[in-house]
Design a protein around this motif. Sequence first.
Motif, PDB file in Angstrom:
ATOM      1  N   ASN A 171       0.825  -1.091   0.099  1.00 61.45           N
ATOM      2  CA  ASN A 171       0.007   0.113  -0.130  1.00 61.45           C
ATOM      3  C   ASN A 171       0.824   1.367  -0.016  1.00 61.45           C
ATOM      4  O   ASN A 171       1.713   1.480   0.850  1.00 61.45           O
ATOM      5  CB  ASN A 171      -0.901   0.124   1.101  1.00 61.45           C
ATOM      6  N   SER A 172       0.782   2.194  -1.143  1.00 59.62           N
ATOM      7  CA  SER A 172       1.718   3.345  -0.990  1.00 59.62           C
ATOM      8  C   SER A 172       1.302   4.322   0.101  1.00 59.62           C
ATOM      9  O   SER A 172       0.225   4.367   0.370  1.00 59.62           O
ATOM     10  CB  SER A 172       1.746   3.427  -2.621  1.00 59.62           C
ATOM     11  N   ASN A 227      -2.775   6.200   1.515  1.00 58.50           N
ATOM     12  CA  ASN A 227      -2.917   6.377   2.591  1.00 58.50           C
ATOM     13  C   ASN A 227      -3.429   7.572   3.223  1.00 58.50           C
ATOM     14  O   ASN A 227      -2.828   8.894   2.785  1.00 58.50           O
ATOM     15  CB  ASN A 227      -1.530   5.791   3.499  1.00 58.50           C
ATOM     16  N   PHE A 228      -4.607   7.929   3.723  1.00 61.34           N
ATOM     17  CA  PHE A 228      -5.070   9.439   4.137  1.00 61.34           C
ATOM     18  C   PHE A 228      -5.515   9.168   5.546  1.00 61.34           C
ATOM     19  O   PHE A 228      -6.057   8.457   6.236  1.00 61.34           O
ATOM     20  CB  PHE A 228      -6.513   9.239   3.292  1.00 61.34           C
ATOM     21  N   SER A 229      -4.850  10.509   6.016  1.00 61.21           N
ATOM     22  CA  SER A 229      -5.249  10.991   7.482  1.00 61.21           C
ATOM     23  C   SER A 229      -6.430  12.128   7.264  1.00 61.21           C
ATOM     24  O   SER A 229      -6.517  12.597   6.295  1.00 61.21           O
ATOM     25  CB  SER A 229      -3.933  11.248   8.080  1.00 61.21           C
ATOM     26  N   LYS A 230      -6.753  12.480   8.468  1.00 64.44           N
ATOM     27  CA  LYS A 230      -7.775  13.556   8.562  1.00 64.44           C
ATOM     28  C   LYS A 230      -7.227  14.919   7.911  1.00 64.44           C
ATOM     29  O   LYS A 230      -7.672  15.435   7.258  1.00 64.44           O
ATOM     30  CB  LYS A 230      -8.337  13.880   9.965  1.00 64.44           C
ATOM     31  N   LYS A 231      -5.883  15.118   8.105  1.00 66.62           N
ATOM     32  CA  LYS A 231      -5.188  16.414   7.806  1.00 66.62           C
ATOM     33  C   LYS A 231      -5.121  16.238   6.136  1.00 66.62           C
ATOM     34  O   LYS A 231      -5.382  17.073   5.429  1.00 66.62           O
ATOM     35  CB  LYS A 231      -3.943  16.465   8.459  1.00 66.62           C
ATOM     36  N   MET A 286     -14.532   9.093   3.231  1.00 70.44           N
ATOM     37  CA  MET A 286     -13.266   8.650   3.813  1.00 70.44           C
ATOM     38  C   MET A 286     -13.264   9.508   5.325  1.00 70.44           C
ATOM     39  O   MET A 286     -13.279   9.083   6.554  1.00 70.44           O
ATOM     40  CB  MET A 286     -11.969   8.924   3.492  1.00 70.44           C
ATOM     41  N   GLU A 287     -13.683  10.956   5.343  1.00 72.53           N
ATOM     42  CA  GLU A 287     -13.651  11.663   6.428  1.00 72.53           C
ATOM     43  C   GLU A 287     -14.631  11.230   7.529  1.00 72.53           C
ATOM     44  O   GLU A 287     -14.597  11.172   8.709  1.00 72.53           O
ATOM     45  CB  GLU A 287     -13.898  13.162   6.142  1.00 72.53           C
ATOM     46  N   GLU A 288     -15.895  10.844   6.952  1.00 71.65           N
ATOM     47  CA  GLU A 288     -16.951  10.452   7.682  1.00 71.65           C
ATOM     48  C   GLU A 288     -16.482   9.176   8.545  1.00 71.65           C
ATOM     49  O   GLU A 288     -16.981   8.876   9.442  1.00 71.65           O
ATOM     50  CB  GLU A 288     -18.369  10.395   6.824  1.00 71.65           C
ATOM     51  N   GLU A 289     -15.989   8.321   7.561  1.00 71.36           N
ATOM     52  CA  GLU A 289     -15.548   6.872   8.170  1.00 71.36           C
ATOM     53  C   GLU A 289     -14.507   7.179   9.246  1.00 71.36           C
ATOM     54  O   GLU A 289     -14.694   6.360  10.252  1.00 71.36           O
ATOM     55  CB  GLU A 289     -15.038   6.062   7.091  1.00 71.36           C
ATOM     56  N   SER A 294      -6.107   3.148   4.725  1.00 72.76           N
ATOM     57  CA  SER A 294      -5.281   2.830   3.687  1.00 72.76           C
ATOM     58  C   SER A 294      -6.215   2.101   2.860  1.00 72.76           C
ATOM     59  O   SER A 294      -7.016   1.176   3.000  1.00 72.76           O
ATOM     60  CB  SER A 294      -4.173   1.696   4.188  1.00 72.76           C
ATOM     61  N   THR A 295      -6.431   2.627   1.509  1.00 74.24           N
ATOM     62  CA  THR A 295      -7.501   2.082   0.508  1.00 74.24           C
ATOM     63  C   THR A 295      -6.918   0.879  -0.051  1.00 74.24           C
ATOM     64  O   THR A 295      -7.814  -0.084  -0.515  1.00 74.24           O
ATOM     65  CB  THR A 295      -7.554   3.159  -0.411  1.00 74.24           C
ATOM     66  N   THR A 296      -5.666   0.523  -0.379  1.00 73.45           N
ATOM     67  CA  THR A 296      -5.049  -0.844  -0.935  1.00 73.45           C
ATOM     68  C   THR A 296      -5.200  -1.884  -0.034  1.00 73.45           C
ATOM     69  O   THR A 296      -5.727  -2.955  -0.146  1.00 73.45           O
ATOM     70  CB  THR A 296      -3.907  -0.686  -1.631  1.00 73.45           C
ATOM     71  N   ASP A 297      -4.508  -1.723   1.001  1.00 73.85           N
ATOM     72  CA  ASP A 297      -4.543  -2.671   2.250  1.00 73.85           C
ATOM     73  C   ASP A 297      -5.222  -2.090   3.581  1.00 73.85           C
ATOM     74  O   ASP A 297      -4.285  -1.346   4.232  1.00 73.85           O
ATOM     75  CB  ASP A 297      -3.030  -3.232   2.569  1.00 73.85           C
ATOM     76  N   PRO A 298      -6.371  -2.180   3.849  1.00 77.17           N
ATOM     77  CA  PRO A 298      -7.172  -1.494   4.920  1.00 77.17           C
ATOM     78  C   PRO A 298      -6.489  -1.709   6.351  1.00 77.17           C
ATOM     79  O   PRO A 298      -6.852  -1.051   7.349  1.00 77.17           O
ATOM     80  CB  PRO A 298      -8.561  -2.269   4.758  1.00 77.17           C
TER      81      PRO A 298
END
Length: 487
Positions: free
Chosen positions: A150-151, A155-159, A214-217, A227-231
């Motif tokens: 997973n690159s 990968n996403f954080s709130k910020k 994603m923010e809501e999740e 992480s969208t590829t490997d949760p």
Amino acid sequence: MPYIKGTDRNQATILPEYVDDYVSSDNPVRVIDAYVEQVDMVAHNFSFAICPSVGRPPYDPRVMLKLYLYGYLNRIRSSRRLEDEAKRNLELIWLLERLAPDFKTIADFRKNNKKALKELFKDFNRLCKEWGLYGKETAAIDGTKIRASNSKKNNFSKKKLKRHIKYIEDKIDTYLDELDQNDELEKADRKLSEEEIKERIEELRKRKNRYAAMEEELERDKKNEISTTDPDARLMSNNNGAVDVSYNVQTAVDSKHKLIVTFEVITQPNDLGYLSPLALQVKHFLECETIDMLADKGYYHVDCLKSCVENGIRPYVSKQSYANRTGNKKYYADKFIYDKAKDLYTCPAGEELFYLRTRSSKEKGVLGYDYRNSKACANCPEKSQCTRNKTGRTIFRNVNQDFLDTIDLKTQADMEKYKQRQMIVEHPFGTIKHIWGAGFFLTRGIESVTAEVALSYLAYNFKRTISILGVEEMVKRLKESKKPALA
């Protein structure tokens, strides 16, 4: 002088009449064959351990297990590369008896036998224990970060999500302005048409909706990142200061022959809280009354240390040093000396700090005590080097500090033993990640990743055991075994 010449390709040669002649008696593949043949596939719940009576005949799981074990022992983890090697590698032709499964069948075996592969790692460790290869005196625990499939881009954080959404909103506004101003803001040689701009706006809105979901999740599940590829993977920093989406592999290694005893794959970036769980697994597996357990300061946790001592485990763990806000090492918390008789601390400047209050929580009760001397701090010329708090420096004393001091003194008194930690536990990490090139995962999800680690660690212990006993001795012992190692 002529060069060394090869054999003429058109000259007839007499190859060995038997396939068995391709492999010498001291070749490690003979150990793989002998070990896998004595494994009880049914007891380990391998898929197709019992051959089905209808449908297309499957491959014997022993064949697939031999292929994977050979691959991991020889730095070949990819199912496509294993397929190629099975067709051209003489050792594999001997080991698999000329069978050559396709890459999909090979990949499915690892996917369908995740738990069985972890149990197989334990199975081989039981053999090592029966053969007396574990010292049962000292073990070391540490964690290593292995990069996930997973690159960082996925990968996403709130910020990060807020930053992306803000960028998209600004970009949409820009396109809308272009429409209103008849492309006056378009500076490219070829101006975008109205239809192209609308398509781009629609694409941006879809991305914005995805980021908003994603923010809501994150808010709903109270998570810090996705992480969208490997949760299951998480963003972690390694010892070199780099940050990547990874897993943390907790590992316990016995000191005698550097054999791995147990492991656990976790998604927590730090090691806090995993000393006693792994130490208890080691003690239970090795069946020893007591054992020395070495770990670095990342495992320094009072509950874990107490659990170890209560269960006959002697922990040697480096004490954590807590910095003050000024960053001056002279005034770190460990530089303040406690006087038990007077119940006070003496600071590096010679001033005394007295009991101030008790810290507690509803869940854990009393946590510890605060000590302060505001009057002395107010008149201290070195206050700016010690603290930025206007009321002066406060020192916290853990309710279990006497116990922690005992652990610290014991570690300091036997520093030579503690220094063995790195030599013991870093040995498999260096071999697997740097020499074998297994510094990243091929599969996704914590269960699949655990199966990968089990195969890597099984191959490591396997190779270590061959180095210790030799091929012929191992084959002899495995053939003498009248029952599966699991029993």
